[in-house]
Design an enzyme around this catalytic site. Structure first.
Site, PDB file in Angstrom:
ATOM      1  N   ASP A 161      78.894  -0.032 -37.893  1.00  0.00           N
ATOM      2  CA  ASP A 161      79.588   1.134 -38.449  1.00  0.00           C
ATOM      3  C   ASP A 161      79.068   1.311 -39.874  1.00  0.00           C
ATOM      4  OD1 ASP A 161      81.189   3.316 -38.929  1.00  0.00           O
ATOM      5  OD2 ASP A 161      82.957   2.441 -37.968  1.00  0.00           O
TER       6      ASP A 161
HETATM    7  C1  BGC Z   1      83.186   5.935 -38.537  1.00  0.00           C
HETATM    8  C2  BGC Z   1      82.269   6.037 -37.340  1.00  0.00           C
HETATM    9  C3  BGC Z   1      81.228   7.105 -37.571  1.00  0.00           C
HETATM   10  C4  BGC Z   1      80.472   6.778 -38.839  1.00  0.00           C
HETATM   11  C5  BGC Z   1      79.369   7.751 -39.175  1.00  0.00           C
HETATM   12  C6  BGC Z   1      82.423   5.812 -39.841  1.00  0.00           C
HETATM   13  O1  BGC Z   1      83.280   5.995 -40.916  1.00  0.00           O
HETATM   14  O2  BGC Z   1      84.061   4.841 -38.380  1.00  0.00           O
HETATM   15  O3  BGC Z   1      83.034   6.326 -36.193  1.00  0.00           O
HETATM   16  O4  BGC Z   1      80.387   7.212 -36.474  1.00  0.00           O
HETATM   17  O5  BGC Z   1      81.384   6.750 -39.921  1.00  0.00           O
HETATM   18  O6  BGC Z   1      79.879   8.982 -39.529  1.00  0.00           O
END
Ligand code: BGC
Length: 745
Positions: A275
């Site tokens: 993540d």
């Molecule tokens: C989220 C993810 C997301 C990523 C990219 C993170 O804050 O938890 O689900 O894909 O950001 O935007």
């Protein structure tokens, strides 16, 4: 496993009409044609070895971390492209700048906004999941991306969860059935799914560091099945590691989760992506299973898997062989989706925001709307003699494709509830709109529990007296009234959980006052997660639940309200009467502090309510129709089975009303004389069927006996306990209509 999924789809196939013309997918035709799952092959191994032998250490490590906000580094001199990613669960997110979160400002990245995952799950129709995956896969290709950061399939543990709308359900079986079909539909378009957030990421509060403690059986039975099925049954090419810790280790450097369970046990061969900014170490992350570090807000060479990894490799702290292992995985998925190699020329081209895709979104939205109450048959709306309709509430005009913190979709089409009514009502009927309540927020303080609470003298729960009076006057002066309430994507958001389950912005007071003036007012909730609605439920005769329901959400909703579409959505989670009735809160085990221990164990969602005999406001699997269904002639093909058998249950579903409709037959299993602790019942099969008024359809549900297994912690394996089981058929977890007993030898 396979055979069950396949058969479950047969009857839903019958009700499934029309498939988008752009589709390149051979659709699942039940037993006749298996679904084309694309497993990762070893076809490119020779090419991959050759490339690896030509790469420098720096080039290899360049592929292991973000080199822009949504891509790793490529190696142009060797024809290795960047692996290009895009969010997310609501459709393909707009283009973000390469080195900041600022939108890139393009004018060719407007996409279809698809119903949020909670809505998709509410269709209880795996064909809709497949349609969703295929449609968004087409859009992803049209945007020239390789990986969709979706589906998001964490279990809804608490109704407060900020991402409840983005996740599917509280039930592991519904979760995996929907996820598998979505991923298959998606990956058939030469793209990768990135299934997130692996795993045990069930709250936003303290998500950056909270250490989640779950007992082994609960982990296996509740929190992992969706991911396991995504890997084994849908061959998801990528998994996203979560922010939080699990049993003391961050999930992007968690040897147990990434190496032992995901790869060794499940045979995952794809790539693990972190993540964004969820990585905390260099050698440890790499060795414990992470392949690509993605992040946010710092120079890309400062990532843990960038310069630090080069230094570690040069110092002999990590072997080049270890680095090669991860690079090979990335090269492999790039070849598989035809992002490189000779396949490039045949790669799916895709299409973006086409009418066909909007219609895909419409079909899903129309099946997602849940009719919660219709005690005086006020729905569908009867228009005889109606010259004017009051439409009340900010949610009648609120758009939800974007909003809050996290991934949305930039779209040219988002039909609001008000626009939907305008589109669908005869022009002779006058719509009188009044906003009723104002959205009002306190200062945001990202990532803390309850950060949406008010700040300053005006609380977010106060009504504006003038707006209130205007709304009431509008209701007085109209022949009928509909109020659109609930929440929105600024209120329900990633990075924070909700402070409570109360309706914000003073809506409860507004709804009560509107109902005093016109007791026939239809109450429509637009939201992604449960609310405490007892007071409203008591007062209204007609209650409808809609969602962040995509580009065509308003049209679909209007069609349900006006009876063009007979509602067939079913709640994918339990709506509690009070927050404290729900398991994580009743056991006082949310949100924890540095550590959160899931004290309710396997009793998540309806498993808790049904085992503890707590009456929910609306149960899991619940949803009414404009017709009625009767279940008759329930049979199992045999009385007794062995572990490798498949139980075939058949039931006649009769539509006893005056309109055609769809019903979801739900099969729950129960074992009352078990030697181990059991929940009252667990969902083990479902099947959505279309039945014409007055007609009967035979529905078959196949349950592999292995589905009845529990996780035996001492012996580390799934075990089917022999003896008597009751299989219950109903149309919600609390409305069981028929039962059959079977024996497992
Ligand atoms: C989220 C993810 C997301 C990523 C990219 C993170 O804050 O938890 O689900 O894909 O950001 O935007």
């Amino acid at each position: 496993m396979k055979s069950k999924i396949i058969t479950l789809s047969i009857f839903s196939m019958l009700l499934f009409t029309g498939y988008n013309a752009n589709s390149q997918t051979v659709h699942n035709l039940g037993i006749l044609n298996a679904r084309p799952v694309k497993y990762l092959s070893s076809d490119f191994d020779v090419e991959i070895e050759k490339l690896i032998s030509q790469m420098t250490l720096e080039e290899k490590i360049g592929m292991l971390h973000g080199n822009s906000m949504f891509a790793n580094g490529g190696v142009p001199r060797l024809g290795i492209p960047e692996l290009k990613m895009a969010d997310g669960p609501l459709g393909v997110r707009e283009e973000i700048s390469r080195d900041s979160w600022k939108p890139a400002g393009l004018d060719n990245d407007f996409a279809t906004y698809y119903p949020a995952s909670g809505a998709l799950a509410a269709t209880w129709n795996t064909q809709m999941a497949h349609l969703f995956g295929n449609s968004v896969g087409q859009e992803l290709r049209a945007r020239d991306k390789d990986m969709l950061l979706s589906p998001a399939i964490n279990i809804v543990r608490t109704p407060l969860g900020g991402r409840t709308y983005e996740y599917m359900t509280e039930d592991p079986f519904l979760n995996k059935e929907m996820a598998v079909d979505l991923i298959i539909g998606l990956q058939n378009n030469d793209v990768m799914a990135c299934v997130k957030h692996f795993a045990a990421n069930n709250q936003e509060t303290n998500r950056d560091f909270v250490d989640v403690q779950i007992d082994e059986r609960t982990l296996r039975e509740i929190y992992l099945p969706g991911f396991e099925a995504a890997v084994k049954d849908a061959s998801a090419y990528s998994i996203m590691g979560a922010y939080n810790k699990f049993r003391g280790e961050y999930l992007c450097e968690n040897d147990l989760m990434l190496n032992k369970i995901l790869r060794d046990e499940w045979g995952f061969k794809g790539v693990v992506v972190s993540d964004w900014a969820a990585v905390h170490s260099t050698v440890k992350s790499l060795e414990n299973g992470l392949d690509i570090e993605m992040g946010t807000k710092k120079p890309f060479n400062e990532y843990f898997l960038a310069d630090k990894l080069i230094a570690a490799a040069k110092a002999g702290e990590v072997s080049e062989k270890e680095i090669d292992k991860h690079v090979k995985r990335i090269l492999n998925v790039l070849f598989q989706v035809k992002a490189m190699g000779s396949g490039v020329k045949d790669r799916v081209k895709g299409s973006l925001a086409t009418e066909a895709h909007y219609q895909d979104a419409y079909k899903i939205a129309a099946e997602a709307v849940v009719l919660l109450k219709n005690s005086k048959n006020e729905l569908p709306l009867k228009l005889d003699g109606v010259k004017s309709i009051a439409v009340i509430g900010n949610n009648a005009i609120k758009k939800n494709a974007l909003g809050g913190f996290g991934a949305g979709v930039k779209t040219k089409r988002e039909i609001t509830p008000l626009e939907g009514l305008k589109n669908r009502l005869p022009s002779s009927i006058k719509i009188n709109y009044a906003e009723g309540y104002l959205e009002r927020y306190g200062k945001k303080n990202k990532g803390n529990l309850g950060n949406i609470t008010a700040n300053g003298p005006v609380t977010i729960d106060q009504l504006d007296p003038a707006k209130l009076e205007e709304a009431l006057e509008t209701v007085r002066n109209s022949d009928a009234a509909i109020i659109f309430a609930g929440s929105n994507r600024d209120y329900e958001t990633e990075a924070s959980d909700r402070r409570d389950l109360k309706l914000p912005f003073g809506q409860e007071e507004l709804i009560k006052k509107v109902l005093e003036i016109n007791p026939k007012t239809i109450v429509v909730m637009v939201a992604g997660a449960p609310f405490e609605m007892e007071e409203i439920n008591k007062r209204t005769n007609a209650l409808v639940w809609s969602w962040f329901n995509g580009s065509e959400g308003g049209n679909a909703l209007a069609d349900v309200l006006l009876g063009k579409v007979n509602p067939s959505g079913k709640l994918p989670w339990t709506m509690p009467e009070k927050l404290m009735d729900s398991p994580a809160h009743a056991t006082n085990s949310f949100p924890g502090d540095k550590t959160v221990t899931y004290d309710e164990g396997i009793l998540v969602g309806y498993r808790w309510f049904d085992t503890k005999n707590i009456t929910p406001m609306y149960p899991f699997g619940y949803g009414l129709s404009y017709t009625n269904f009767e279940f008759k002639n329930v049979f199992s093909d045999y009385k007794s089975y062995t572990t490798n058998d498949v139980i075939i249950i058949s039931v006649d579903v009769k539509n006893t009303g005056k309109v055609d409709g769809k019903e979801v037959v739900q099969l729950y299993s129960s074992k009352t004389d078990s030697k181990i602790t059991r929940t009252a019942q667990e969902l083990k099969g479902f099947n959505k069927v279309f039945v014409k008024a007055g007609e009967t359809q035979k529905v078959t549900i196949k349950v592999p006996v292995k589905e009845l297994a529990y996780y035996d912690v001492a012996n580390k394996k799934w075990t089917v306990e022999p003896g008597k089981y009751t299989l219950k058929l109903g149309n919600s977890s609390r409305d069981i209509k028929k039962e059959v007993s079977i024996t497992i030898k």
